[in-house]
Design a protein around this motif. Structure first.
Motif, PDB file in Angstrom:
ATOM      1  N   ASP A 277      10.668  -3.657   0.221  1.00 10.89           N
ATOM      2  CA  ASP A 277      11.103  -2.444  -0.478  1.00 10.89           C
ATOM      3  C   ASP A 277      12.474  -2.618  -1.120  1.00 10.89           C
ATOM      4  OD1 ASP A 277       8.732  -1.270   0.179  1.00 10.89           O
ATOM      5  OD2 ASP A 277       9.534  -0.001   1.779  1.00 10.89           O
ATOM      6  N   TYR A 278      13.303  -3.485  -0.544  1.00 11.48           N
ATOM      7  CA  TYR A 278      14.578  -3.835  -1.192  1.00 11.48           C
ATOM      8  C   TYR A 278      14.318  -4.497  -2.542  1.00 11.48           C
ATOM      9  CZ  TYR A 278      18.254  -7.210  -2.334  1.00 11.48           C
ATOM     10  OH  TYR A 278      19.152  -7.998  -3.000  1.00 11.48           O
ATOM     11  N   VAL A 279      13.373  -5.441  -2.569  1.00 14.94           N
ATOM     12  CA  VAL A 279      13.049  -6.111  -3.838  1.00 14.94           C
ATOM     13  C   VAL A 279      12.438  -5.112  -4.815  1.00 14.94           C
ATOM     14  CG1 VAL A 279      11.746  -7.973  -4.928  1.00 14.94           C
ATOM     15  CG2 VAL A 279      12.765  -8.329  -2.667  1.00 14.94           C
ATOM     16  N   LYS A 280      11.602  -4.226  -4.322  1.00 16.96           N
ATOM     17  CA  LYS A 280      11.030  -3.163  -5.169  1.00 16.96           C
ATOM     18  C   LYS A 280      12.139  -2.343  -5.823  1.00 16.96           C
ATOM     19  CE  LYS A 280       7.988   0.924  -4.807  1.00 16.96           C
ATOM     20  NZ  LYS A 280       8.937   1.992  -5.165  1.00 16.96           N
ATOM     21  N   ALA A 281      13.134  -1.960  -5.032  1.00 19.04           N
ATOM     22  CA  ALA A 281      14.245  -1.175  -5.568  1.00 19.04           C
ATOM     23  C   ALA A 281      15.063  -1.986  -6.570  1.00 19.04           C
ATOM     24  CB  ALA A 281      15.135  -0.693  -4.422  1.00 19.04           C
ATOM     25  N   LYS A 282      15.293  -3.252  -6.230  1.00 23.21           N
ATOM     26  CA  LYS A 282      16.091  -4.108  -7.110  1.00 23.21           C
ATOM     27  C   LYS A 282      15.421  -4.295  -8.459  1.00 23.21           C
ATOM     28  CE  LYS A 282      18.491  -8.559  -7.073  1.00 23.21           C
ATOM     29  NZ  LYS A 282      18.744  -9.813  -6.315  1.00 23.21           N
ATOM     30  N   LYS A 283      14.081  -4.350  -8.454  1.00 28.51           N
ATOM     31  CA  LYS A 283      13.336  -4.541  -9.695  1.00 28.51           C
ATOM     32  C   LYS A 283      13.008  -3.227 -10.399  1.00 28.51           C
ATOM     33  CE  LYS A 283      11.072  -8.976  -8.817  1.00 28.51           C
ATOM     34  NZ  LYS A 283      11.361  -9.557 -10.152  1.00 28.51           N
ATOM     35  N   ARG A 284      13.375  -2.097  -9.760  1.00 26.75           N
ATOM     36  CA  ARG A 284      12.996  -0.780 -10.296  1.00 26.75           C
ATOM     37  C   ARG A 284      11.489  -0.705 -10.505  1.00 26.75           C
ATOM     38  NH1 ARG A 284      18.289  -2.657 -10.404  1.00 26.75           N
ATOM     39  NH2 ARG A 284      19.723  -1.079 -11.230  1.00 26.75           N
ATOM     40  N   SER A 285      10.770  -1.273  -9.563  1.00 25.24           N
ATOM     41  CA  SER A 285       9.314  -1.361  -9.690  1.00 25.24           C
ATOM     42  C   SER A 285       8.644  -0.132  -9.093  1.00 25.24           C
ATOM     43  CB  SER A 285       8.799  -2.612  -8.965  1.00 25.24           C
ATOM     44  OG  SER A 285       7.399  -2.674  -8.992  1.00 25.24           O
ATOM     45  N   LYS A 286       7.509   0.223  -9.641  1.00 24.45           N
ATOM     46  CA  LYS A 286       6.701   1.301  -9.081  1.00 24.45           C
ATOM     47  C   LYS A 286       5.627   0.759  -8.127  1.00 24.45           C
ATOM     48  CE  LYS A 286       7.310   4.384 -13.035  1.00 24.45           C
ATOM     49  NZ  LYS A 286       6.651   5.168 -14.123  1.00 24.45           N
ATOM     50  N   LYS A 287       5.550  -0.550  -8.039  1.00 20.63           N
ATOM     51  CA  LYS A 287       4.536  -1.195  -7.212  1.00 20.63           C
ATOM     52  C   LYS A 287       5.027  -1.308  -5.768  1.00 20.63           C
ATOM     53  CE  LYS A 287       2.408  -5.809  -6.872  1.00 20.63           C
ATOM     54  NZ  LYS A 287       2.306  -7.108  -7.576  1.00 20.63           N
ATOM     55  N   LYS A 288       4.164  -1.014  -4.823  1.00 21.04           N
ATOM     56  CA  LYS A 288       4.489  -1.138  -3.406  1.00 21.04           C
ATOM     57  C   LYS A 288       3.811  -2.397  -2.861  1.00 21.04           C
ATOM     58  CE  LYS A 288       4.857   2.574  -0.942  1.00 21.04           C
ATOM     59  NZ  LYS A 288       4.542   3.809  -0.172  1.00 21.04           N
ATOM     60  N   MET A 289       4.607  -3.317  -2.322  1.00 19.32           N
ATOM     61  CA  MET A 289       4.087  -4.571  -1.789  1.00 19.32           C
ATOM     62  C   MET A 289       3.447  -4.329  -0.431  1.00 19.32           C
ATOM     63  SD  MET A 289       3.636  -7.799  -2.400  1.00 19.32           S
ATOM     64  CE  MET A 289       4.629  -7.792  -3.902  1.00 19.32           C
ATOM     65  N   MET A 290       2.238  -4.843  -0.266  1.00 20.96           N
ATOM     66  CA  MET A 290       1.552  -4.743   1.006  1.00 20.96           C
ATOM     67  C   MET A 290       1.703  -6.049   1.796  1.00 20.96           C
ATOM     68  SD  MET A 290       0.543  -1.703   1.115  1.00 20.96           S
ATOM     69  CE  MET A 290       0.434  -0.332  -0.026  1.00 20.96           C
ATOM     70  N   LEU A 291       1.319  -5.999   3.069  1.00 22.78           N
ATOM     71  CA  LEU A 291       1.506  -7.131   3.970  1.00 22.78           C
ATOM     72  C   LEU A 291       0.172  -7.707   4.417  1.00 22.78           C
ATOM     73  CD1 LEU A 291       4.300  -5.755   3.976  1.00 22.78           C
ATOM     74  CD2 LEU A 291       4.421  -6.163   6.442  1.00 22.78           C
ATOM     75  N   SER A 292       0.174  -9.027   4.591  1.00 20.74           N
ATOM     76  CA  SER A 292      -0.971  -9.734   5.153  1.00 20.74           C
ATOM     77  C   SER A 292      -0.490 -10.488   6.384  1.00 20.74           C
ATOM     78  CB  SER A 292      -1.574 -10.704   4.133  1.00 20.74           C
ATOM     79  OG  SER A 292      -2.590 -11.493   4.724  1.00 20.74           O
ATOM     80  N   PHE A 293      -0.831  -9.970   7.568  1.00 19.83           N
ATOM     81  CA  PHE A 293      -0.430 -10.635   8.820  1.00 19.83           C
ATOM     82  C   PHE A 293      -1.510 -11.660   9.139  1.00 19.83           C
ATOM     83  CE2 PHE A 293       2.790  -9.268  12.134  1.00 19.83           C
ATOM     84  CZ  PHE A 293       2.870 -10.521  12.697  1.00 19.83           C
ATOM     85  N   ASP A 294      -1.507 -12.755   8.353  1.00 21.60           N
ATOM     86  CA  ASP A 294      -2.695 -13.608   8.359  1.00 21.60           C
ATOM     87  C   ASP A 294      -2.689 -14.737   9.382  1.00 21.60           C
ATOM     88  OD1 ASP A 294      -1.038 -15.399   6.868  1.00 21.60           O
ATOM     89  OD2 ASP A 294      -1.800 -14.578   4.987  1.00 21.60           O
ATOM     90  N   GLU A 295      -1.749 -14.701  10.325  1.00 20.87           N
ATOM     91  CA  GLU A 295      -1.857 -15.493  11.557  1.00 20.87           C
ATOM     92  C   GLU A 295      -1.173 -14.714  12.672  1.00 20.87           C
ATOM     93  OE1 GLU A 295      -0.905 -19.665  11.781  1.00 20.87           O
ATOM     94  OE2 GLU A 295      -1.477 -19.999   9.679  1.00 20.87           O
ATOM     95  N   TRP A 296      -1.934 -14.397  13.715  1.00 17.95           N
ATOM     96  CA  TRP A 296      -1.342 -13.760  14.895  1.00 17.95           C
ATOM     97  C   TRP A 296      -2.229 -14.040  16.097  1.00 17.95           C
ATOM     98  CZ3 TRP A 296      -3.796 -10.121  17.942  1.00 17.95           C
ATOM     99  CH2 TRP A 296      -4.934  -9.506  17.399  1.00 17.95           C
TER     100      TRP A 296
END
Length: 503
Positions: A277-296
C-alpha cells in the motif's frame, strides 16, 4: 478440577472481511524428492492409471478439493528448461538438477502435469524460470501453453498431442530470487527489472493471465520489506500479486511458543500489505495489490536426514517430514490466519502436496495415507468457502518466549450465504483446560449446529503411518445453538470445526 476458561465471539453477517478466493486452499508440486516420481506418478504401481498416475493419490487430492497447484517449483524452476519436459518422452534429456542435487529424468513435464491436474479437478499455477533464463523463454512458454494455434510454439504443443490450449491463468515470475541459495539470485533492482520485462512480454502473448511477483523468501531475510518495496516499484502496474513464503518448526520443543507462530504469520501478511500500500500511495495508483502466500507449512523434521542423502539420485526421499498432532494444530491456526486476511490474500499454496512436506504420503508400490495435517487442510478447503467474517473475539491470553498476549482461542468463521451455512474454525491453545466458547450469532437467525468435528490426541508427538492412524478427526464435539447463542466446549489442544446451517 480446575474451572473452565471462558471465551466469547460475536458473529454478524454484516461484518465481513471479504470473499474467500477458492485459490486460498491451493498446494504445490515441485520436481523435488518423491513429489512427482513415486508421488503423483508411478507407472508400475498397482493403482496406476493408463497414464501412470496413481489413482489412490488422485482420490486423496480430490478429498482435499485442491483448487490450484503451483508447478514445477520452487528452487527447481530457477534452472529448468521447460523444453526438456515436452515432446516424445524417449527424446527428452536427463539433466542435473542443481537446486536439489538430483538427476531429473523429465518423464513428467508441462503437458503431463496439465493432464494430471485435469484428472485431479484442479488448476495449474505455472512458474517460469527467471533465474538462468528470462523473458524470451517465459513468453514462449505462455505461447506454448495458452495460444490456440497457428504459431510455432502453439503448433508445437499440438504436435505433442495436445490440440487444445491449457489456458493456465496464474503464473509465477520465478521463485525466491532474493535467496543466495537460488540459481542466478538477483538484487531487488535486478529482479524487479527482469520480472517487469517478462511480465510485459507474457501479457502481450496472453493479456488474460495473472502474474505473481517474488516477494522475500521469508521475513527474516535481511532485505525484507525493502525487497518488496523495490520489486513492486518496478512491477506494480504489470502484476496482480506479490508472494510470501514461511515455514515453522518446534525445534526447541516449546509448545506454547510453537502454537503462537501463526501470530508471526499474521504480522508477516500485514507487513507486506502495508508495504504494497506504500507503493500504491507512492505511485498514486488506484490498483490494490493482492497477496499470494504460495509457500507455507511446518518444515523441520526432515532437516537432519536430508543432509545424509547422496547427490545425483532420481527422486530420493527428501523433505519427508512425518507430521505430529501438534503440527496439525499449528497448520490449523495458519489456515485461520489465511482466512482472516481473505481480503488481501487471494492465493495460498500449502507446500507441498505429496511426500515432500506434505499432507499425503505414499509407499513405493504400496499404499497412500493421510498425515495429521491432512485434516485441518481438508476441513478449511471443503468448508471454508464463502465470506470470511470479522469476528469480535474475547479470549484469555498467555505469554511465551517470543510472543505476548497470545489468545488461547484462535478462531475465524466463513459464511456461505448461498448454502445458508456458517463454519467456525477454532483452536484451543491451552495445554490443560477446556475452553468454554460462547457465541452471539443472533444475526444468523434459525441456524443450528449440524456437526462439531474435533481433532485431538493425548500424545502431542503422535504421527500417522501407512499402517497406523492415531490422529483422525471425530464428529463428537458438544456444540449447540439455541436462541441466537452458540455454546461449545473446546477441549485442551484441539482443532474444532463447528458447522451450522439454517434450519
Amino acid at each position: 478440577m480446575a474451572d473452565r476458561l471462558k471465551a466469547t465471539i460475536i458473529a454478524d453477517q454484516r461484518y465481513t472481511i471479504g470473499e474467500v478466493d477458492k485459490r486460498l486452499y491451493g498446494s504445490f508440486v515441485e520436481h523435488l524428492g518423491r513429489a512427482v516420481y513415486e508421488g503423483i506418478y508411478e507407472p508400475d504401481h498397482p493403482e496406476a492409471d493408463e497414464d501412470g498416475f496413481r489413482k489412490d493419490v488422485l482420490a486423496l487430492v480430490k478429498e482435499l478439493d485442491v483448487p490450484l497447484v503451483r508447478y514445477p517449483g520452487g528452487n527447481f524452476v530457477s534452472g529448468y528448461n521447460w523444453e526438456d519436459g515436452v515432446g516424445p518422452v524417449e527424446d527428452r534429456p536427463k539433466r542435473l538438477d542443481l537446486a536439489w542435487h538430483t538427476l531429473e529424468p523429465n518423464l513428467i513435464g508441462t503437458n503431463e502435469f496439465a493432464h494430471w491436474a485435469k484428472k485431479a479437478g484442479t488448476e495449474v499455477n505455472m512458474a517460469v524460470n527467471l533465474g538462468t533464463r528470462g523473458s524470451d523463454a517465459a513468453r514462449n512458454l505462455v505461447e506454448y501453453c495458452n495460444h490456440p494455434g497457428g504459431t510455432y510454439y502453439s503448433d508445437l504443443r499440438k504436435s505433442h498431442g495436445y490440440a487444445e490450449p491449457h489456458k493456465f491463468k496464474t503464473w509465477c515470475l520465478g521463485n525466491e530470487m532474493d535467496g543466495p541459495w537460488q540459481m542466478e539470485a538477483k538484487t531487488a533492482e535486478e529482479y524487479g527489472r527482469k520480472a517487469t520485462e517478462a511480465a510485459k512480454l507474457m501479457k502481450l502473448v496472453d493479456p488474460s493471465i495473472e502474474l505473481v511477483a517474488c516477494g522475500s523468501s521469508n521475513r527474516n531475510m535481511p532485505t525484507f520489506a525493502q525487497w518488496e518495496a523495490t520489486v513492486l516499484e518496478h512491477t506494480y502496474d504489470h502484476v496482480e500479486y506479490i508472494s510470501l513464503h514461511t515455514y515453522y518448526g518446534n525445534r526447541n520443543n516449546d509448545l506454547g511458543n510453537y502454537l503462537a507462530r501463526s501470530l508471526d504469520m499474521d504480522d508477516f501478511i500485514e507487513s507486506v500489505v502495508a508495504t504494497a500500500d506504500y507503493v500504491k500511495a507512492k505511485k498514486r495508483s488506484k490498483k490494490k495489490m493482492m497477496l499470494s502466500f504460495d509457500e507455507w507449512n511446518v518444515w523441520y523434521h526432515s532437516n537432519a536426514s536430508d543432509l545424509e542423502i547422496p547427490h545425483w539420485g532420481v527422486a530420493p526421499p527428501r523433505l519427508e517430514d512425518r507430521y505430529t498432532f501438534e503440527d496439525a494444530l499449528l497448520v490449523g491456526s495458519m489456515l485461520i490466519s489465511l482466512m482472516k486476511h481473505a481480503d488481501r490474500v487471494k492465493i495460498a499454496c500449502l507446500a507441498q502436496l505429496v511426500n515432500v512436506i506434505a499432507p499425503i504420503m505414499t509407499e513405493k508400490g504400496g499404499k497412500a495415507w493421510k498425515q495429521t495435517i491432512f485434516y485441518p487442510y481438508q476441513h478449511a478447503s471443503v468448508y471454508g468457502r464463502g465470506q470470511a467474517l470479522h469476528l469480535l473475539v474475547d479470549s484469555p491470553k498467555y505469554d511465551s518466549k517470543d510472543f505476548t498476549d497470545i489468545p488461547y482461542l484462535d478462531t475465524t468463521a466463513v459464511w456461505n450465504e448461498e448454502n445458508e451455512e456458517i463454519t467456525i474454525f477454532a483452536v484451543n491453545r491451552h495445554q490443560e483446560q477446556t475452553l468454554e466458547l460462547s457465541g452471539d450469532i443472533r444475526s444468523f437467525e434459525g441456524y443450528k449446529v449440524q456437526e462439531h468435528i474435533v481433532l485431538e490426541n493425548n500424545d502431542l508427538k503422535a504421527v500417522n503411518t501407512v499402517n497406523k492412524t492415531p490422529v483422525v478427526p471425530k464428529n463428537n464435539g458438544k456444540a449447540s445453538a439455541e436462541n441466537g447463542t452458540l455454546s461449545a466446549p473446546l477441549s485442551p489442544l484441539s482443532w474444532n470445526v463447528i458447522r451450522l446451517k439454517k434450519a
